[in-house]
Design an enzyme around this catalytic site. Sequence first.
Site, mmCIF file in Angstrom:
data_model
loop_
_atom_site.group_PDB
_atom_site.id
_atom_site.type_symbol
_atom_site.label_atom_id
_atom_site.label_comp_id
_atom_site.label_asym_id
_atom_site.label_seq_id
_atom_site.Cartn_x
_atom_site.Cartn_y
_atom_site.Cartn_z
ATOM 1 C CB CYS A 336 23.345 -55.328 -16.851
ATOM 2 S SG CYS A 336 21.947 -54.534 -17.703
ATOM 3 C CG HIS A 431 21.893 -59.813 -18.563
ATOM 4 N ND1 HIS A 431 22.137 -59.595 -17.229
ATOM 5 C CD2 HIS A 431 21.185 -58.727 -18.991
ATOM 6 C CE1 HIS A 431 21.605 -58.449 -16.864
ATOM 7 N NE2 HIS A 431 21.028 -57.897 -17.909
#
Length: 487
Positions: A336, A431
């Site tokens: 991310c 994630h």
Amino acid sequence: MNKFKPVMFVGTASDVGKSVLATAFCRVLKQEGYQPAPFKAQNMSLNSYVTPEGLELGRAQAVQAEACNIPSHTDMNPVLLKPNSEKSSQIVLNGKPVGNQSAREYFLGNNKEKLFEEAKAAFQRLHEKYSPIVMEGAGSISELNLKKRDISNMRMAMAAGADVYLVADIDKGGVFASVYGSIQLLNPEERKHIKGIIINKFRGDASLFEEGKNLIKDLTGIPVVGLLPYFKDIFIEEEDSVSLKKKFSKAVEKRLNIGVVLLPHISNFTDFSRLERDERVHLFYSHDKEELAASDILILPGTKSTIADLHFLRRKGIAEVILHAHKAGKKVIGICGGYQMMGSWIEDPYQVESEMVRYPGLGLLPVNTILEKEKQTVERTFLYRDLDTPCKGYEVHMGKTIGSGNPLIYFQDGTTDGCWLSDQCWGTYLHGILDNAVVLDDLLREKGNRSEDLLNWADFKQQQYDKLADHLRRHLDLDYMINLLNA
């Protein structure tokens, strides 16, 4: 479905164990044949999760939903505050960002009434589908300067008609003062809802606290319904970055060392929960450049403020350590915000994060990122590299990353994600990617043994919820608490 009274766990302070207790009680009720669901009106956390509908909620309520064996939903956490600096937060309402506010604007402004109405509506929707609702408070119940505007604690308890249990952490010290003071600072109407006191994180011989339980009952008129021993053998994902201070902070000999860069605005550090349990490695969090330099693998995690944390890496000399590790052939990966940092540039044309329109990245991957106004939140099923095993993860980010290089991730609709430069260097927005055994085995291929042979993550988490429920059964007066639900 029969309807039962809600139960709520509130605290004398932050980090006293409310989330874990709520998780445990959710599991107990599920085992007893009820249909429980978790609820926290307002959460402040950088650890978030994505619902099946593609909306965002606090990770703690997602964990509690998992303990209930039900899908997570934004009604379980209608208001989520995600700090993006020391003084301001992004406000996520019913799963979607609605803007940023300073702490002063949020806590002293006029919008709390609207948020309280939203919280009550979410609770009611949840209560129509599940019962009993297991509620969680936030911080301390007796912050007098904020109490009139508080939407998480006794105000919410009274609106829901909940039985309330006050949790105190005896390991912090001052348990008598914190319990007595917290209750005395409540008004009579609030005090009526407190049905019991739970002393958490007790060390030593429990029989030595029998007099203490009686003294608390005499002082407050409220019974102590449990003395819960401190435990280290039960693993439940934690939502608060305070817990990272308890993690290992440096490399050790004779293990494969994985260093996670401890960013000031680190988010979704639960991405590494499975790695922490993998016996092939030693994982630690640090912002010390010498400790990180000793790592065999470096991970740049997610962050709520990519540009600010990238500046932090340069200021602390950590950026140089990361670049040197890459040149030395060590593995460097980013997830991310960490993935965004590994690119050539980060552009912020809408000033989503800062006043800087363009900021240089680390230059490890041939990609550039443009920060956008709209947040991407979605659950994902994907294939990792050229492997044919379906994997799961989720996206929570406010940016689009484009460039050359091979994709790391392949989705069912033909789109891709991430950038794979080599086995030693890759990044992704996903994630939860390291919860997948095939990804871990590829990352740790030289260590031998398959992840599933060592630990089935889904089974392991279910076992931990059961162990936590057993812990409550041994040390809490559950008959008293459950009988009150039916009253």
